[in-house]
Design a protein around this motif. Structure first.
Motif, PDB file in Angstrom:
ATOM      1  N   ARG A   1       0.898  -1.205  -0.047  1.00 34.70           N
ATOM      2  CA  ARG A   1      -0.069   0.036   0.061  1.00 34.70           C
ATOM      3  C   ARG A   1       0.824   1.332  -0.235  1.00 34.70           C
ATOM      4  O   ARG A   1       0.678   2.286  -0.474  1.00 34.70           O
ATOM      5  CB  ARG A   1      -1.006   0.024   1.224  1.00 34.70           C
ATOM      6  N   LYS A   2       2.052   1.086   0.737  1.00 32.52           N
ATOM      7  CA  LYS A   2       3.060   2.315   0.625  1.00 32.52           C
ATOM      8  C   LYS A   2       3.714   2.664  -0.745  1.00 32.52           C
ATOM      9  O   LYS A   2       4.001   3.746  -1.043  1.00 32.52           O
ATOM     10  CB  LYS A   2       3.842   2.213   1.880  1.00 32.52           C
ATOM     11  N   SER A   3       4.139   1.398  -1.096  1.00 34.06           N
ATOM     12  CA  SER A   3       5.017   1.780  -2.160  1.00 34.06           C
ATOM     13  C   SER A   3       4.418   1.242  -3.813  1.00 34.06           C
ATOM     14  O   SER A   3       4.864   1.605  -4.619  1.00 34.06           O
ATOM     15  CB  SER A   3       6.324   0.711  -2.216  1.00 34.06           C
ATOM     16  N   GLY A   4       3.279   0.470  -3.790  1.00 32.62           N
ATOM     17  CA  GLY A   4       2.626  -0.030  -4.929  1.00 32.62           C
ATOM     18  C   GLY A   4       3.311  -1.169  -5.596  1.00 32.62           C
ATOM     19  O   GLY A   4       3.239  -1.450  -6.575  1.00 32.62           O
ATOM     20  N   VAL A   5       4.552  -1.743  -5.021  1.00 32.28           N
ATOM     21  CA  VAL A   5       5.444  -2.709  -5.649  1.00 32.28           C
ATOM     22  C   VAL A   5       4.682  -4.132  -5.144  1.00 32.28           C
ATOM     23  O   VAL A   5       4.428  -4.295  -4.011  1.00 32.28           O
ATOM     24  CB  VAL A   5       6.852  -2.836  -5.110  1.00 32.28           C
ATOM     25  N   PRO A   6       4.434  -5.167  -6.230  1.00 34.20           N
ATOM     26  CA  PRO A   6       3.650  -6.217  -5.772  1.00 34.20           C
ATOM     27  C   PRO A   6       4.587  -7.217  -5.083  1.00 34.20           C
ATOM     28  O   PRO A   6       5.697  -7.012  -5.302  1.00 34.20           O
ATOM     29  CB  PRO A   6       3.259  -6.596  -7.044  1.00 34.20           C
ATOM     30  N   ASP A   7       3.968  -8.194  -4.581  1.00 32.50           N
ATOM     31  CA  ASP A   7       4.854  -9.254  -3.800  1.00 32.50           C
ATOM     32  C   ASP A   7       5.661  -9.883  -4.848  1.00 32.50           C
ATOM     33  O   ASP A   7       4.957 -10.496  -5.896  1.00 32.50           O
ATOM     34  CB  ASP A   7       3.812 -10.290  -2.959  1.00 32.50           C
ATOM     35  N   GLY A   8       6.832 -10.172  -4.440  1.00 29.20           N
ATOM     36  CA  GLY A   8       7.981 -10.933  -5.219  1.00 29.20           C
ATOM     37  C   GLY A   8       7.604 -12.297  -5.499  1.00 29.20           C
ATOM     38  O   GLY A   8       8.215 -12.854  -6.585  1.00 29.20           O
ATOM     39  N   HIS A   9       6.707 -12.873  -4.878  1.00 27.97           N
ATOM     40  CA  HIS A   9       6.589 -14.364  -4.973  1.00 27.97           C
ATOM     41  C   HIS A   9       4.978 -14.465  -5.646  1.00 27.97           C
ATOM     42  O   HIS A   9       4.508 -15.422  -5.500  1.00 27.97           O
ATOM     43  CB  HIS A   9       6.339 -14.993  -3.558  1.00 27.97           C
ATOM     44  N   GLY A  10       4.340 -13.507  -5.935  1.00 28.50           N
ATOM     45  CA  GLY A  10       2.915 -13.566  -6.549  1.00 28.50           C
ATOM     46  C   GLY A  10       1.839 -13.792  -5.721  1.00 28.50           C
ATOM     47  O   GLY A  10       0.760 -14.008  -5.969  1.00 28.50           O
ATOM     48  N   ARG A  11       2.086 -13.709  -4.317  1.00 24.01           N
ATOM     49  CA  ARG A  11       0.980 -13.824  -3.449  1.00 24.01           C
ATOM     50  C   ARG A  11       0.030 -12.671  -3.414  1.00 24.01           C
ATOM     51  O   ARG A  11       0.440 -11.496  -3.604  1.00 24.01           O
ATOM     52  CB  ARG A  11       1.718 -13.771  -1.935  1.00 24.01           C
ATOM     53  N   ARG A  12      -1.339 -13.019  -3.366  1.00 23.31           N
ATOM     54  CA  ARG A  12      -2.439 -11.830  -3.372  1.00 23.31           C
ATOM     55  C   ARG A  12      -2.175 -10.920  -2.410  1.00 23.31           C
ATOM     56  O   ARG A  12      -2.116 -11.594  -1.195  1.00 23.31           O
ATOM     57  CB  ARG A  12      -3.722 -12.626  -3.555  1.00 23.31           C
ATOM     58  N   ILE A  13      -2.299  -9.795  -2.428  1.00 24.50           N
ATOM     59  CA  ILE A  13      -2.202  -8.850  -1.139  1.00 24.50           C
ATOM     60  C   ILE A  13      -3.478  -8.298  -1.018  1.00 24.50           C
ATOM     61  O   ILE A  13      -4.216  -7.719  -2.186  1.00 24.50           O
ATOM     62  CB  ILE A  13      -1.159  -7.951  -1.704  1.00 24.50           C
ATOM     63  N   PRO A  14      -4.284  -8.355  -0.035  1.00 25.26           N
ATOM     64  CA  PRO A  14      -5.768  -7.958   0.192  1.00 25.26           C
ATOM     65  C   PRO A  14      -5.678  -6.370   0.180  1.00 25.26           C
ATOM     66  O   PRO A  14      -5.002  -5.794   0.559  1.00 25.26           O
ATOM     67  CB  PRO A  14      -6.102  -8.766   1.501  1.00 25.26           C
TER      68      PRO A  14
END
Length: 53
Positions: free
Chosen positions: A40-53
């Motif tokens: 939420r702070k950076s907008g960078v998605p999870d490096g392992h492709g996990r879904r971020i709620p």
């Protein structure tokens, strides 16, 4: 026979397993919370492709 070779009391292995399973569950929950915060702070998605709620 030293202390490392003695058999554990009945149920000890099962209880330790329960505690370790709970520790894994909590660690995953904390990981997901931290990942969501930084996403939420950076907008960078999870490096392992996990879904971020």
């Amino acid at each position: 026979m030293g202390p490392a070779r003695r058999a554990a009391r009945p149920g000890v292995h099962a209880r330790v397993r329960q505690l370790l399973d709970e520790q894994v569950r909590c660690a995953e929950e904390w990981r997901d919370q931290v990942n969501a915060y930084f996403f939420r702070k950076s907008g960078v998605p999870d490096g392992h492709g996990r879904r971020i709620p």
